[in-house]
Design an enzyme around this catalytic site. Structure first.
Site, PDB file in Angstrom:
ATOM      1  N   CYS A 107     -13.117   6.554  11.908  1.00 22.59           N
ATOM      2  CA  CYS A 107     -13.992   6.031  12.945  1.00 22.59           C
ATOM      3  C   CYS A 107     -14.650   4.730  12.542  1.00 22.59           C
ATOM      4  O   CYS A 107     -14.516   4.252  11.428  1.00 22.59           O
ATOM      5  CB  CYS A 107     -15.115   7.043  13.240  1.00 22.59           C
ATOM      6  SG  CYS A 107     -14.651   8.768  12.966  1.00 22.59           S
ATOM      7  N   ARG A 137     -11.799   0.240  16.368  1.00 20.76           N
ATOM      8  CA  ARG A 137     -11.811   1.243  15.317  1.00 20.76           C
ATOM      9  C   ARG A 137     -11.590   2.646  15.867  1.00 20.76           C
ATOM     10  O   ARG A 137     -11.485   3.602  15.119  1.00 20.76           O
ATOM     11  CB  ARG A 137     -13.134   1.193  14.540  1.00 20.76           C
ATOM     12  CG  ARG A 137     -13.203  -0.001  13.607  1.00 20.76           C
ATOM     13  CD  ARG A 137     -14.390   0.081  12.674  1.00 20.76           C
ATOM     14  NE  ARG A 137     -14.314  -0.963  11.665  1.00 20.76           N
ATOM     15  CZ  ARG A 137     -13.702  -0.823  10.483  1.00 20.76           C
ATOM     16  NH1 ARG A 137     -13.118   0.313  10.186  1.00 20.76           N
ATOM     17  NH2 ARG A 137     -13.677  -1.815   9.622  1.00 20.76           N
ATOM     18  N   PHE A 316     -11.548   7.732  16.022  1.00 21.63           N
ATOM     19  CA  PHE A 316     -10.098   7.582  16.124  1.00 21.63           C
ATOM     20  C   PHE A 316      -9.507   8.899  15.646  1.00 21.63           C
ATOM     21  O   PHE A 316      -9.500   9.195  14.469  1.00 21.63           O
ATOM     22  CB  PHE A 316      -9.612   6.434  15.232  1.00 21.63           C
ATOM     23  CG  PHE A 316      -8.164   6.048  15.447  1.00 21.63           C
ATOM     24  CD1 PHE A 316      -7.164   6.994  15.577  1.00 21.63           C
ATOM     25  CD2 PHE A 316      -7.798   4.707  15.500  1.00 21.63           C
ATOM     26  CE1 PHE A 316      -5.841   6.637  15.774  1.00 21.63           C
ATOM     27  CE2 PHE A 316      -6.469   4.327  15.687  1.00 21.63           C
ATOM     28  CZ  PHE A 316      -5.493   5.304  15.823  1.00 21.63           C
ATOM     29  N   ASN A 336     -17.531   8.673   9.215  1.00 23.31           N
ATOM     30  CA  ASN A 336     -16.296   7.899   9.272  1.00 23.31           C
ATOM     31  C   ASN A 336     -15.515   8.212   8.005  1.00 23.31           C
ATOM     32  O   ASN A 336     -15.904   7.800   6.918  1.00 23.31           O
ATOM     33  CB  ASN A 336     -16.616   6.399   9.343  1.00 23.31           C
ATOM     34  CG  ASN A 336     -15.378   5.533   9.166  1.00 23.31           C
ATOM     35  OD1 ASN A 336     -14.254   6.016   9.239  1.00 23.31           O
ATOM     36  ND2 ASN A 336     -15.584   4.263   8.915  1.00 23.31           N
ATOM     37  N   GLY A 337     -14.434   8.960   8.146  1.00 19.19           N
ATOM     38  CA  GLY A 337     -13.639   9.280   6.959  1.00 19.19           C
ATOM     39  C   GLY A 337     -12.907  10.594   7.101  1.00 19.19           C
ATOM     40  O   GLY A 337     -12.671  11.079   8.209  1.00 19.19           O
ATOM     41  N   GLU A1015      11.011  -2.342  -1.456  1.00 21.73           N
ATOM     42  CA  GLU A1015       9.886  -3.132  -1.936  1.00 21.73           C
ATOM     43  C   GLU A1015      10.390  -4.274  -2.811  1.00 21.73           C
ATOM     44  O   GLU A1015      11.329  -4.112  -3.574  1.00 21.73           O
ATOM     45  CB  GLU A1015       8.951  -2.237  -2.752  1.00 21.73           C
ATOM     46  CG  GLU A1015       7.711  -2.931  -3.240  1.00 21.73           C
ATOM     47  CD  GLU A1015       6.721  -1.977  -3.879  1.00 21.73           C
ATOM     48  OE1 GLU A1015       5.580  -2.389  -4.123  1.00 21.73           O
ATOM     49  OE2 GLU A1015       7.091  -0.823  -4.137  1.00 21.73           O
ATOM     50  N   GLN A1082       6.934   7.926  -0.154  1.00 20.29           N
ATOM     51  CA  GLN A1082       8.365   8.037  -0.386  1.00 20.29           C
ATOM     52  C   GLN A1082       8.697   9.468  -0.775  1.00 20.29           C
ATOM     53  O   GLN A1082       7.904  10.157  -1.407  1.00 20.29           O
ATOM     54  CB  GLN A1082       8.831   7.067  -1.463  1.00 20.29           C
ATOM     55  CG  GLN A1082       8.118   7.177  -2.800  1.00 20.29           C
ATOM     56  CD  GLN A1082       8.610   6.136  -3.792  1.00 20.29           C
ATOM     57  OE1 GLN A1082       9.775   5.799  -3.806  1.00 20.29           O
ATOM     58  NE2 GLN A1082       7.708   5.645  -4.631  1.00 20.29           N
ATOM     59  N   LYS A1085       8.311  10.999  -4.478  1.00 17.21           N
ATOM     60  CA  LYS A1085       6.983  11.211  -5.055  1.00 17.21           C
ATOM     61  C   LYS A1085       5.903  10.802  -4.061  1.00 17.21           C
ATOM     62  O   LYS A1085       5.170   9.842  -4.286  1.00 17.21           O
ATOM     63  CB  LYS A1085       6.826  10.441  -6.361  1.00 17.21           C
ATOM     64  CG  LYS A1085       7.302   8.989  -6.316  1.00 17.21           C
ATOM     65  CD  LYS A1085       7.098   8.309  -7.668  1.00 17.21           C
ATOM     66  CE  LYS A1085       7.672   6.905  -7.640  1.00 17.21           C
ATOM     67  NZ  LYS A1085       7.499   6.206  -8.921  1.00 17.21           N
ATOM     68  N   GLN A1091       6.238   2.115 -10.346  1.00 16.51           N
ATOM     69  CA  GLN A1091       6.186   1.153 -11.430  1.00 16.51           C
ATOM     70  C   GLN A1091       7.598   0.730 -11.767  1.00 16.51           C
ATOM     71  O   GLN A1091       8.446   1.570 -12.066  1.00 16.51           O
ATOM     72  CB  GLN A1091       5.493   1.734 -12.667  1.00 16.51           C
ATOM     73  CG  GLN A1091       5.388   0.718 -13.795  1.00 16.51           C
ATOM     74  CD  GLN A1091       4.400   1.132 -14.871  1.00 16.51           C
ATOM     75  OE1 GLN A1091       3.490   1.902 -14.625  1.00 16.51           O
ATOM     76  NE2 GLN A1091       4.570   0.617 -16.073  1.00 16.51           N
ATOM     77  N   CYS A1250      28.410   4.790  -6.708  1.00 13.62           N
ATOM     78  CA  CYS A1250      27.604   5.661  -7.577  1.00 13.62           C
ATOM     79  C   CYS A1250      28.371   6.932  -7.920  1.00 13.62           C
ATOM     80  O   CYS A1250      29.010   7.540  -7.060  1.00 13.62           O
ATOM     81  CB  CYS A1250      26.306   6.016  -6.863  1.00 13.62           C
ATOM     82  SG  CYS A1250      25.360   7.334  -7.636  1.00 13.62           S
ATOM     83  N   CYS A1256      19.377   6.594 -13.301  1.00 14.56           N
ATOM     84  CA  CYS A1256      18.818   5.410 -12.639  1.00 14.56           C
ATOM     85  C   CYS A1256      17.547   4.928 -13.333  1.00 14.56           C
ATOM     86  O   CYS A1256      17.312   3.716 -13.435  1.00 14.56           O
ATOM     87  CB  CYS A1256      18.474   5.720 -11.188  1.00 14.56           C
ATOM     88  SG  CYS A1256      19.806   6.440 -10.225  1.00 14.56           S
ATOM     89  N   CYS A1261      22.728   2.628 -15.712  1.00 11.35           N
ATOM     90  CA  CYS A1261      23.748   3.095 -14.780  1.00 11.35           C
ATOM     91  C   CYS A1261      25.130   2.609 -15.226  1.00 11.35           C
ATOM     92  O   CYS A1261      25.363   1.397 -15.347  1.00 11.35           O
ATOM     93  CB  CYS A1261      23.430   2.579 -13.375  1.00 11.35           C
ATOM     94  SG  CYS A1261      24.706   2.963 -12.164  1.00 11.35           S
TER      95      CYS A1261
END
Length: 1638
Positions: A107, A137, A316, A336-337, A1015, A1082, A1085, A1091, A1250, A1256, A1261
């Protein structure tokens, strides 16, 4: 402004009572209630509850005539009635996760208060104006008209009310704001219920007032449940005023709630809701948009409505089922949260609410129960507890401190200056677990009004004060639109940081901030003495030491390991790896084995659960870089009475960690103060029902012990001292035992009287530990893990490896210490992925979902846990436990553990869907290595391979059940049309090789599908068509590393990903996307960051990611601009702003509740929603994450589709699915479950060559698919046509399937789950699987092709459009000229200049623009001001700005300074918000003021000067330079791997605030460093005129010595940092000059 705040309302007629369908009459006869009471209640002589029944002699009739306007009729009811009492048994209700998941929200919120306590209508008008300026908001339902909720809380408008009821006495009267059912008879009944309660209670109902409202502006969705709104005037008992009257009114409301639940049907009772009942405050709220609250409630526009404060709130909600009561503010709070620990909080409240007593209630506490309900929102439940504390006499600021504690551990300011505040927090930890999650809480009890921010500072909160002593707090600045006109009146500007608070006392006229509030609260009681009397440290109980010798011989250990389910992989890849390294092991390639319930292999009980994780509605936390806010502390012992704290409240033992050593367990188990008692966990093997009977007996035994005073229950499956295993007595699974005991104690109201310790052999991974704690264990002794670690270190094999130098030489003690540390770090990671900071909050929160457990198991042991597909019964679990136990008694002596192959594919192990046989068949089918010649026969063999494979996923248990006759395949839509729906997964260039990435992209472009960049950005050369291919060889000089090319190919990824690291996300990148994917999570995980190891960061990868070769690149677990659903809406807005032609997709991972989240995403204006299964992922991930997080794609897809259809949002978005899609059958099944498009991940990699080596994560590989090593990449075998062949085969398989079903297109079957049926598959373990959830038809969903072809969702009219409509501006962009323009800006002008930057980038790229567009703006910049700024765009803002200034900035310049006539000192004022320069890749930012949290987070090349910042400054920075000319918060430079920081430290406190895990801290020691610093400070003066910077320059020699320089390892050999390097550079420069002269 007026047009922005008062958007034209859609008028619609309202049904009156004569037009509405009449509900059946409510029976007036008393209901029959059980009189059974809990044993504990009888023992404590607690009167559980009483309710009020209508008198049988009186009919429920309307009590006031309804007339137009706000007329009031006095009531002619007797002052005292004698209603029929009814005793109601009350058993604490365990919170159901299914119920909790129905509502998620976030909110915009704020308050206005007059410190002089001057009441005026201006306060109301300003609150409504501010509310209207935060419309963005909030959100609306599918009708775009019904708001998710908006409202204001103020003082009671006595002036207005007394004009209608002059006799009202302000001192003795309470006013209730009441929602009643929209039905004449029910309305009358509800009024009667309230009057009867009042009569019995001895208070007088003075009258009812019909609240005047404008029904015409209510939206269609909200109108369905719109209540009738009344105010009720109630006079207290004789002499009751002030706090005593407030308590009486609180009691009345709670009694009315009990009575309505007893007397009204369950579906009607929620429609009778008392918003507020108070002598001081009143709330006007509803399912409205912000802009129309004042229009709907006519009172709010009445000049006689006066108040000295107002709290306002815009909601919201991710859900769109209108619920008027869930609008805010509540009774004490506006929130709000998101409370991440809600299920645990509710269960703990239920378990101890009967123990909450205080003399102030005169023994009537039972009338206040139950306190909470899972059917309410998190905000409402937190408000319930806060309200109880406030009504009991606790000041609201103290209530918020103990409910939402700040991160007080390792806090340098608190420890040094306010130790008494630390004592306060530590004392209350023993009585009240925190309500954890991102939260901005505004509060008021009518006497004070204030705001509190969560411990992580995850919501924005700004405040300012004016000369006339008005205080303003808001989620955004600029909500009044007066930053320029009122500038000379604003004397201070500030912000709330993590754990901070402000409070305006309306009675004393004081305004206090965090330090003063905390000290004031903590000084009221002797918390230090109370702690000394109440709390012992674990070390006080006995010695904490590791065993140095094994407990068992090696043969017994093998048998015990085998008997409890530990396989060879568990021992070697998990336990021994943890003992060696102290960290959880990683692996790759996702999870492709069957769910435990589908497997024919025995599984430990833990494997039937999946961890939940944060996505969209709240952020995960980084436990490595932000560990300062996290804690593993736990307490053993009974909880105290929160309402009556004192030195004798509890006798507890503090644990620094929940993982106990064996010596520590012994000390705990023998502690006389705790009265600990140990219970053995065994059942009789072979006896039907023995497991269930043993569990129930265990619960009974524990209950008896707790009643006798046992404060610590030890549940142990440890063999007898001799180590002998008994084949006739198998251990009860520890998780089953912990859950059963935990829930039994909740049901018997005993849970808060004791603690549970699990002494178990079955806990040896992080998932095991997290589950035991999540289902109720306070501590764990994983004795088999310790023993395995000891024997591993002492084994001859390990000693040989140590001698060979292959394993580090660690002691037996260190091996156990490492094992313990890895469990602790893993548990932190698991709770952090849900966004939870404290283990004490995670404890008992049950943040898991079950896949494959039946109702009897869940009801007995895991009540409230989501389990949607049924599965294993207690009898089934008994058989599985017995089959495992039998493995400990083999006919022949064991030499090694069984290798189940759950992680690695083994010949006799568990089935893996992605196996080498499958890969070989696919390679042959598509012609890999055979000139891309397709082989239909081989593809048929590939299909047959899956047809005969073991059941592995839920869809294997489904079959098609068409309602039509088959048709010829020629009548079905073409393969080309089907392939347009195909996409590939977001595999990053870096995780996989350039060859793989580009081959996939070219193939997808050939078939008309879409590849995903993943990414890391994208090389601009890939956006061009290849025109230099040699046809005979298929090679190209432009792309020499690829084969099989054709002229006209492009290697662009049509979907470009925006992930949390923002690597390579530049304006040009965004402008060259067809779609932009926001990766929330994803599959491998979810809830965790990524990383890229340094060895994979090649020069090419570093160039794309704007980083340095060889430097590891960290992707934070959260997007730091997505802490809530409205933040996601803002990022979607940003991307639409920059590139209005690119659709925006949001990637989610399947888990229970994803449907509600997806509804919020749809309302946030996303074009596409992607649902990923848990089983994907090619990169490195912790094994427990791969195996135990996320849900099956079928469940996530079905829930998402069904929820979107139900909420009328399905037509807004395209639904894409991925997660183990391998063939045409999977595609067709996904379509029936609701998918419009289909993603292929791992299988696409297999199709490029593959071979499933599953390395990987190592960069090794063998075929170059997932490696950056040049010599391995040279082996890459794939070509684009191989992939084209594969997708063509899949499309033809889909066509054949459609023909067999009698349908001509996917459009006809998408969402037709009714064409699915559960197959009669005989599973090895259970007959209890129920997939009806997947075969439920949601209803018509519209035509898929229409959704896919709809226009990009629009942001509406923009300031940028006005700028770009200026002919001079466009001419300057096109001709690279210089132009200067000026405009006004308000806070609703969000993402300002982003579209201008996009247009420049489209014409000239990121760096090609040689002109200059200079824009001067005055006012308040909305969120994401200057986002994705590009070279040549120079922006000056006179005023202030909100969060995300300079997000994604790539070039150009942003300058922000306050109005010239502002009286405050800019260096002391917050001028910009949180998370500025997030993901910046260039440009410069100068701010003549302070910034909020996470300044320059993930900055890679930008330079910035700011005059102060909050916590986490320079977090994850990889490049650029930041100068801070003032104080900063904690955790500076966490995760900073590149770039430089300069920090002015005038009070000597800076070094304590730096996270030195990576960076070094030094003074400015080189001339190059000093020149860089001085140059930026000088530029700051030139741009902003900063007085602070001028003072620094004026006294440079003295001031430069007060700067600290932050140096990451990547910068240690630069001339700005290293004197030796600087000298070498200087010598080289001098030599060059000499050579030139010569």
């Amino acid at each position: 402004m007026d047009t922005q705040l008062r958007a034209q309302q859609r008028a619609s007629s309202r049904l009156d009572s004569s037009q509405r369908s009449v509900l059946p009459a409510v029976p007036t006869a008393p209901r029959v209630h059980s009189t059974r009471r809990s044993a504990k209640a009888q023992l404590k002589n607690v009167k559980l509850s009483s309710s009020v029944q209508p008198s049988p002699c009186r009919m429920a009739l309307p009590l006031a005539a309804i007339s137009t306007g706000a007329s009031v009729e006095p009531l002619l009811t007797p002052e005292v009635l004698e209603p029929v009492p009814a005793n109601i048994s009350y058993e604490p209700k365990v919170a159901e996760m299914e119920e909790i998941l129905k509502e998620r929200d976030a909110c915009g919120v704020g308050f206005i208060a007059s410190l002089k306590n001057i009441q005026s209508h201006t306060v109301i008008k300003q609150a409504l104006t501010a509310l209207g300026c935060m419309e963005h908001r909030g959100a609306c339902s599918a009708d775009d008209d019904s708001g998710d909720g908006a409202g204001i809380m103020t003082q009671i408008p006595w002036k207005l009310l007394k004009k209608e009821m002059p006799q009202l006495n302000e001192l003795t009267t309470g006013v209730g704001m009441v929602f009643l059912p929209n039905n004449d008879q029910l309305e009358a009944t509800c009024k009667q219920i309230l009057e009867n309660v009042c009569a019995k209670e001895g208070v007088k109902v003075l009258g009812w007032r019909k609240v005047p409202v404008d029904h015409s502006i209510v939206g269609r969705f909200a109108k369905v449940t719109e209540p009738r709104i009344w105010q009720v005037m109630i006079e207290g008992k004789q002499g009751q005023i002030g706090d005593e009257l407030e308590r009486e009114l609180f009691l009345v409301r709670k009694l009315v709630e009990k009575a309505k639940n007893a007397e009204l049907p369950a579906d009607v009772a929620p429609d009778f809701y008392i918003c507020t009942l108070s002598n001081r405050t009143i709330t006007y709220k509803g399912m409205l948009r912000s802009a129309v609250v004042g229009t709907f409630y006519r009172d709010l526009e009445n000049p006689d409505f006066e108040a000295s404060f107002a709290i306002y709130h815009r909601r919201f909600s991710t859900n769109t089922t209108p619920k008027w009561p869930l609008a805010q503010p509540m009774r004490v709070l506006g929130h709000n949260g998101e409370i991440n620990t809600l299920q645990g909080n509710l269960n703990w409240v239920a378990s101890r609410e009967h123990d909450l007593t205080n003399p102030i209630w005169s023994g009537r506490e039972s009338a206040l129960l139950p306190l909470c309900s899972a059917s309410q929102s998190d905000s409402a439940n937190l408000d319930n507890v806060a309200e109880l504390l406030v009504r009991t006499g606790v000041e609201p600021q103290e209530a918020l401190m103990l409910l939402v504690p700040e991160a007080y551990r390792n806090h340098p300011d608190l420890v040094k200056e306010y130790p008494e505040v630390v004592d306060f927090y530590e004392f209350y930890e023993g009585m009240q677990e925190g309500w954890d999650g991102p939260a901005l809480l505004v509060f008021s009890d009518g006497k004070r009004v204030g705001a509190r921010l969560d411990r992580n500072g995850l919501r924005p909160a700004r405040f300012w004060r004016t000369r006339d002593d008005m205080i303003y707090v808001a989620s955004e600045v600029g909500v009044l639109g007066d930053v320029m006109s009122n500038a000379e009146n604003v004397v201070a500007k500030g912000r709330l940081g993590p754990g901070q608070m402000v409070c305006a006392d309306l009675q004393s006229g004081s305004f206090l901030e965090t330090a003063a509030i905390s000290r004031q609260v903590a000084a009221r009681r002797p918390y230090q003495q109370w702690l000394a009397a109440s709390l012992r440290r674990l070390g006080e109980l006995g010695d904490s030491s590791f065993l140095n010798e094994p407990m068992y011989d090696s043969a017994t250990l093998l048998r015990l390991q085998s008997a409890v389910g530990m396989g060879a992989e568990d021992a070697q890849m998990v336990v021994e790896s943890q003992a060696q390294t102290g960290v959880e092991p990683t692996y790759c390639m996702g999870d492709d084995i069957p769910l435990a319930v589908l497997s024919d292999k025995p599984h430990m009980l833990y494997n039937y659960f999946k961890q939940r994780f944060a996505q969209v509605t709240n952020p995960p936390i980084d436990p490595l870089r932000e560990g300062l806010v996290m804690s593993l502390e736990m307490r053993l012992g009974a909880r105290g009475n929160l309402l009556t704290p004192g030195s004798d409240s509890y006798k507890q033992v503090l644990l620094d960690s929940p993982i106990l050593l064996e010596s520590e367990l012994q000390a705990v188990a023998s502690d006389s103060v705790l009265g600990s008692k140990t219970f053995k966990l065994f059942f009789q093997v072979g006896a039907p029902g023995a497991l269930e009977a043993a569990l129930k007996q265990l619960c009974a035994d524990v209950e008896a012990a707790v009643r006798e005073g046992c404060q610590c229950v030890v549940l142990s499956d440890r063999p007898e001292a001799s180590g002998a295993l008994d084949p006739a007595r198998a251990p009860i699974p520890a998780l089953l035992a912990v859950g059963a005991v935990h829930h039994h104690l909740i049901r018997t109201c005993l849970r808060s009287d004791t603690s549970i310790v699990a002494d178990t052999a079955t806990c040896f991974s992080t998932h095991h530990a997290a589950m035991l704690i999540g289902f109720g264990a306070h501590a764990i002794c994983p004795y088999l893990g310790y023993e395995t670690s000891r024997q591993w270190r002492l084994s001859s094999r390990t000693q040989s490896l140590i001698k060979a130098g292959k394993v580090p030489d660690i002691s037996v003690k260190d091996s156990q210490k490492n094992f313990k540390k890895s469990l602790e770090k893993g548990v932190l990671k698991i709770l952090s992925k849900m966004g939870i900071s404290l283990l004490s909050c995670y404890h008992g929160a049950q943040i898991f979902e079950a896949y494959g457990l039946g109702r009897d198991v869940v009801e007995l042991c895991f009540r409230g846990t989501v389990s949607r597909i049924g599965g294993m019964s207690l009898a089934d679990l008994q058989r599985e436990a017995e089959s495992l136990w039998a493995k400990g008694f083999p006919e022949r002596a064991m030499s090694k553990l069984e290798d189940y192959g759950f992680i690695q594919s083994k010949p006799k192990g568990e089935y893996h869907s992605n196996n080498q046989t499958m890969a070989k068949l696919l390679h042959k089918a598509i012609g890999l290595g055979d000139a891309s010649r397709p082989d239909p026969a081989a593809y048929a063999a590939y299909q047959q391979h899956f047809a005969t494979a073991p059941v592995a996923v839920l869809r294997d248990c489904l079959d098609f059940a068409s309602d039509r006759q088959p048709i010829p395949v020629e009548e079905v839509e073409s393969a080309a049309s089907i392939m347009e729906r195909f996409c590939t997964g977001g595999m990053s260039l870096g995780a996989i090789s350039r060859e793989t990435h580009e081959t996939i992209a070219i193939a997808m472009n050939r078939i008309g599908g879409k590849s995903n960049s993943g990414e890391g950005g994208e090389d601009p050369s890939r956006w061009l068509q290849v025109t230099d291919v040699e046809p005979a060889s298929g090679s190209s000089p432009s792309l020499p590393h690829l084969r099989g090319l054709r002229n006209g190919d492009t290697a662009t990824s049509r979907i470009k990903q925006v992930a949390s690291g923002r690597f390579g996300v530049t304006p040009e990148y965004i402008m060259n996307a067809d779609q932009l994917e926001i990766k929330i999570a994803q599959g491998a995980k979810p809830g965790e960051g990524g990383q890229l190891p340094g060895q994979k960061v090649s020069p090419y990868i570093a160039q794309l990611r704007r980083s340095k070769p060889g430097v590891p690149l960290i992707s934070p677990p959260p997007h730091h601009d997505i802490y809530s659903i409205e933040d996601l809406a803002q990022l979607i807005y940003d991307l639409h702003q920059v590139n209005p032609r690119a659709k925006v997709s949001v990637k989610l991972v399947a888990e229970a509740g994803i449907g509600v989240v997806a509804s919020g995403v749809a309302k946030a204006n996303a074009d596409i929603i992607q649902v990923s299964g848990h089983d994907g992922g090619t990169g490195a991930s912790p094994i427990s994450s791969i195996k135990h997080a996320g849900g099956p794609m079928e469940m996530g897809l079905a829930e998402t589709h069904q929820t979107l259809v139900r909420n009328e949002l399905r037509e807004r978005v395209v639904l894409r699915v991925d997660g183990g899609v391998r063939n045409g059958r999977d595609v067709l099944l996904g379509a029936l479950l609701g998918a419009d498009e289909f993603g292929f991940g791992t299988v696409a990699m297999i199709a490029t060559g593959c071979i499933m080596a599953r390395v990987c994560h190592t960069n090794n590989c063998p075929v170059g698919v997932a490696s950056q090593r040049e010599e391995l990449r040279a082996r890459f075998p794939g070509a684009p046509e191989d992939l084209v062949n594969y997708f063509h085969f899949v499309a033809e398989e889909v066509r054949a399937g459609l023909a067999a079903m009698g349908y001509r297109s996917l459009d006809e079957v998408i969402g037709r789950a009714d064409l699915l049926t559960q197959r009669q598959v005989k599973l090895g373990k259970t007959d209890g699987l129920d997939l009806s959830f997947l075969t439920t038809y949601a209803g018509p969903a519209g035509r898929s092709s229409t959704r896919r072809s709809q226009e990009v969702h629009d942001n509406g009219p923009q300031l940028d459009d006005r700028i770009l409509a200026d002919e001079e501006v466009m001419r300057a962009i096109q001709r690279e000229e210089v132009v200067e323009k000026a405009f006004e800006i308000i806070n609703t002008d969000r993402s300002a200049l982003g579209r201008v930057a996009g247009v420049i980038a489209k014409h000239h790229g990121d760096n090609g623009f040689a002109g200059a567009v200079r824009i001067t703006l005055t006012g308040s910049g909305g969120q994401s001001f200057g986002c994705f700024c590009v070279k040549g765009l120079e922006v000056k803002l006179i005023g202030e700005a909100n969060d995300y200034v300079g997000k994604g900035m790539n070039g150009g310049e942003i300058v922000i300074l306050p109005p010239a006539n502002s009286p405050f000192k800019p260096e002391e004022a917050s001028l910009v918000g949180n998370t500025c320069l997030y993901g910046a890749t260039g440009g410069r930012l100068f701010v003549n003021g302070r910034a909020g949290e996470r300044f320059a987070v993930r900055n890679s090349l930008s330079e910035a000067v700011v005059e102060g910042a909050g916590d986490h400054c320079c977090e994850y920075m990889t490049g650029g330079c930041v100068v801070v000319l003032g104080s900063v918060g904690r955790n500076v430079a966490a995760g900073m791997t590149g770039g430089l920081g300069y920090f002015l430290d005038e009070d000597g406190s800076f070094c304590d605030k730096v996270n030195t895990e990576i960076v070094a801290v030094q003074r400015v020691v080189t001339q190059a460093g000093e020149a860089q610093l001085r140059g930026l400070v000088q530029a700051h003066v030139e741009r902003t005129g900063s007085a602070k910077a001028r003072a620094v320059l004026a006294n440079w020699e003295a001031m430069v010595g007060k700067f600290w320089q932050l140096v990451p390892p990547a910068e240690k050999n630069t001339p700005e940092v290293n004197p030796s390097v600087a000298a070498e550079v200087a010598r080289a420069g001098a030599g060059a000059k000499v050579a030139v002269r010569a």
